[in-house]
Scaffold this active site. Sequence first.
Site, PDB file in Angstrom:
ATOM      1  N   ALA A 148      30.122   4.524  63.256  1.00  0.00           N
ATOM      2  CA  ALA A 148      30.528   5.797  62.676  1.00  0.00           C
ATOM      3  C   ALA A 148      31.703   6.302  63.505  1.00  0.00           C
ATOM      4  CB  ALA A 148      29.368   6.778  62.727  1.00  0.00           C
ATOM      5  N   GLU A 156      24.278  -0.976  61.232  1.00  0.00           N
ATOM      6  CA  GLU A 156      23.413  -0.353  60.222  1.00  0.00           C
ATOM      7  C   GLU A 156      23.876  -0.711  58.808  1.00  0.00           C
ATOM      8  OE1 GLU A 156      24.059   3.500  62.264  1.00  0.00           O
ATOM      9  OE2 GLU A 156      21.908   3.807  61.977  1.00  0.00           O
ATOM     10  N   GLU A 210      24.492   3.735  70.382  1.00  0.00           N
ATOM     11  CA  GLU A 210      24.532   5.198  70.261  1.00  0.00           C
ATOM     12  C   GLU A 210      24.046   5.918  71.509  1.00  0.00           C
ATOM     13  OE1 GLU A 210      23.551   3.122  67.910  1.00  0.00           O
ATOM     14  OE2 GLU A 210      24.388   3.762  65.985  1.00  0.00           O
TER      15      GLU A 210
HETATM   16  N1  COA Z   1      34.983   5.639  66.094  1.00  0.00           N
HETATM   17  C1  COA Z   1      36.260   6.028  66.159  1.00  0.00           C
HETATM   18  N2  COA Z   1      37.244   5.259  66.620  1.00  0.00           N
HETATM   19  C2  COA Z   1      36.925   4.026  67.033  1.00  0.00           C
HETATM   20  C3  COA Z   1      35.615   3.540  67.009  1.00  0.00           C
HETATM   21  C4  COA Z   1      34.605   4.399  66.494  1.00  0.00           C
HETATM   22  N3  COA Z   1      33.330   4.033  66.406  1.00  0.00           N
HETATM   23  N4  COA Z   1      35.603   2.290  67.502  1.00  0.00           N
HETATM   24  C5  COA Z   1      36.875   1.985  67.816  1.00  0.00           C
HETATM   25  N5  COA Z   1      37.686   3.041  67.547  1.00  0.00           N
HETATM   26  C6  COA Z   1      39.132   3.136  67.726  1.00  0.00           C
HETATM   27  C7  COA Z   1      39.518   3.339  69.184  1.00  0.00           C
HETATM   28  O1  COA Z   1      39.406   4.710  69.547  1.00  0.00           O
HETATM   29  C8  COA Z   1      40.945   2.850  69.161  1.00  0.00           C
HETATM   30  O2  COA Z   1      41.754   3.853  68.588  1.00  0.00           O
HETATM   31  P1  COA Z   1      43.184   4.230  69.275  1.00  0.00           P
HETATM   32  O3  COA Z   1      43.983   2.946  69.230  1.00  0.00           O
HETATM   33  O4  COA Z   1      43.729   5.288  68.378  1.00  0.00           O
HETATM   34  O5  COA Z   1      42.875   4.664  70.661  1.00  0.00           O
HETATM   35  C9  COA Z   1      40.899   1.701  68.198  1.00  0.00           C
HETATM   36  O6  COA Z   1      39.736   1.909  67.382  1.00  0.00           O
HETATM   37  C10 COA Z   1      40.763   0.350  68.852  1.00  0.00           C
HETATM   38  O7  COA Z   1      39.640   0.388  69.692  1.00  0.00           O
HETATM   39  P2  COA Z   1      39.664  -0.055  71.248  1.00  0.00           P
HETATM   40  O8  COA Z   1      38.508   0.619  71.907  1.00  0.00           O
HETATM   41  O9  COA Z   1      41.012   0.150  71.801  1.00  0.00           O
HETATM   42  O10 COA Z   1      39.399  -1.622  71.095  1.00  0.00           O
HETATM   43  P3  COA Z   1      38.739  -2.598  72.174  1.00  0.00           P
HETATM   44  O11 COA Z   1      38.933  -3.964  71.648  1.00  0.00           O
HETATM   45  O12 COA Z   1      39.225  -2.273  73.540  1.00  0.00           O
HETATM   46  O13 COA Z   1      37.173  -2.237  72.169  1.00  0.00           O
HETATM   47  C11 COA Z   1      35.036  -1.781  71.099  1.00  0.00           C
HETATM   48  C12 COA Z   1      36.403  -2.509  71.017  1.00  0.00           C
HETATM   49  C13 COA Z   1      34.334  -1.995  69.761  1.00  0.00           C
HETATM   50  C14 COA Z   1      34.208  -2.360  72.237  1.00  0.00           C
HETATM   51  C15 COA Z   1      35.293  -0.275  71.363  1.00  0.00           C
HETATM   52  O14 COA Z   1      36.250   0.197  70.421  1.00  0.00           O
HETATM   53  C16 COA Z   1      34.056   0.576  71.209  1.00  0.00           C
HETATM   54  O15 COA Z   1      33.217   0.580  72.091  1.00  0.00           O
HETATM   55  N6  COA Z   1      33.942   1.310  70.086  1.00  0.00           N
HETATM   56  C17 COA Z   1      32.829   2.211  69.844  1.00  0.00           C
HETATM   57  C18 COA Z   1      31.594   1.461  69.460  1.00  0.00           C
HETATM   58  C19 COA Z   1      30.456   2.425  69.266  1.00  0.00           C
HETATM   59  O16 COA Z   1      30.008   3.082  70.176  1.00  0.00           O
HETATM   60  N7  COA Z   1      29.989   2.502  68.018  1.00  0.00           N
HETATM   61  C20 COA Z   1      28.906   3.372  67.669  1.00  0.00           C
HETATM   62  C21 COA Z   1      29.385   4.683  67.229  1.00  0.00           C
HETATM   63  S1  COA Z   1      28.010   5.742  66.817  1.00  0.00           S
END
Ligand code: COA
Length: 260
Positions: free
Chosen positions: A66, A114, A134
Amino acid sequence: MDLANVLYEVKDGIALVTVNRPDKLNALNRRTLEDLAEAFAAASSDASVGAVILTGAGEKAFVAGADIGEIAGLDSQSGREFALYGQGVFRAIETFPKPVIAAVNGFALGGGCELAMACHVRIAAENASFGQPEVNLGVIPGYGGTQRLARLVGRGLALELLLTGDRIAAPRAAELGLVNAVVPSADLQARATETARKMLTKAPLALRHCLEAVNTGLDMPLEEGCYLEATLFGLCCASEDMKEGTDAFLQKRKPAFKGR
Ligand code: COA
């Protein structure tokens, strides 16, 4: 259809639904959920569609969750509504009357895991990973994750994943029963399409009743689930396709199902 963050394409009876926010790793904001709901409604009412493949745009992510920017602004009332809205969209996918195959092409985290779990079959690319992180954000899954994960992999493994927030790679997800198969990334779309095509050769009403028997029956005591199964079996027996399927077998030919 006026879709901003989802691509929708129908080809040879298969609707390909692609979550399309690759710069945000396909994170599900409100608009994306609305688009998903609209795309699935279109696939439901289009008689030419027999199955759906759901995937994410780009090389890296199915759906990375999300949208955390939206979560950050929630309070108790809006948080509840946020969860209920997403749950409704995912439930419509889970109870979709035609097979829905998730082609998981990268991160399937939080709402992405999910979403994949709400689909009927999950095929993962080798680079896919799964998790419910989460608790790192101070929340719990809100789109059915606590419920579907425990039903898919069992209480102990689900609690381990939920309480650690650990991310697991596709082969481990397959070991746990979280995904049906793991394939080389280059083969993912072909494998999902091949699976969908195989389903398209079956009797559509029988597919629909299989989905209903499992989706509804699993929430019932065994005896009631079997009663539901018998009723749905009876409905199949009233179909033209049942006559065609049994005739074709007895006449040693391929059946031509009409979905009636
Ligand atoms: N919500 C909003 N934005 C998200 C996102 C999410 N769940 N997951 C990734 N993004 C965005 C990042 O903020 C980034 O945006 P930006 O370039 O404007 O800063 C872009 O997507 C790329 O993500 P980034 O984190 O730079 O990629 P990465 O390869 O370094 O890491 C993940 C990948 C998936 C490990 C990392 O993005 C992450 O941990 N995301 C959240 C996962 C999460 O907690 N999901 C559950 C949400 S309830």
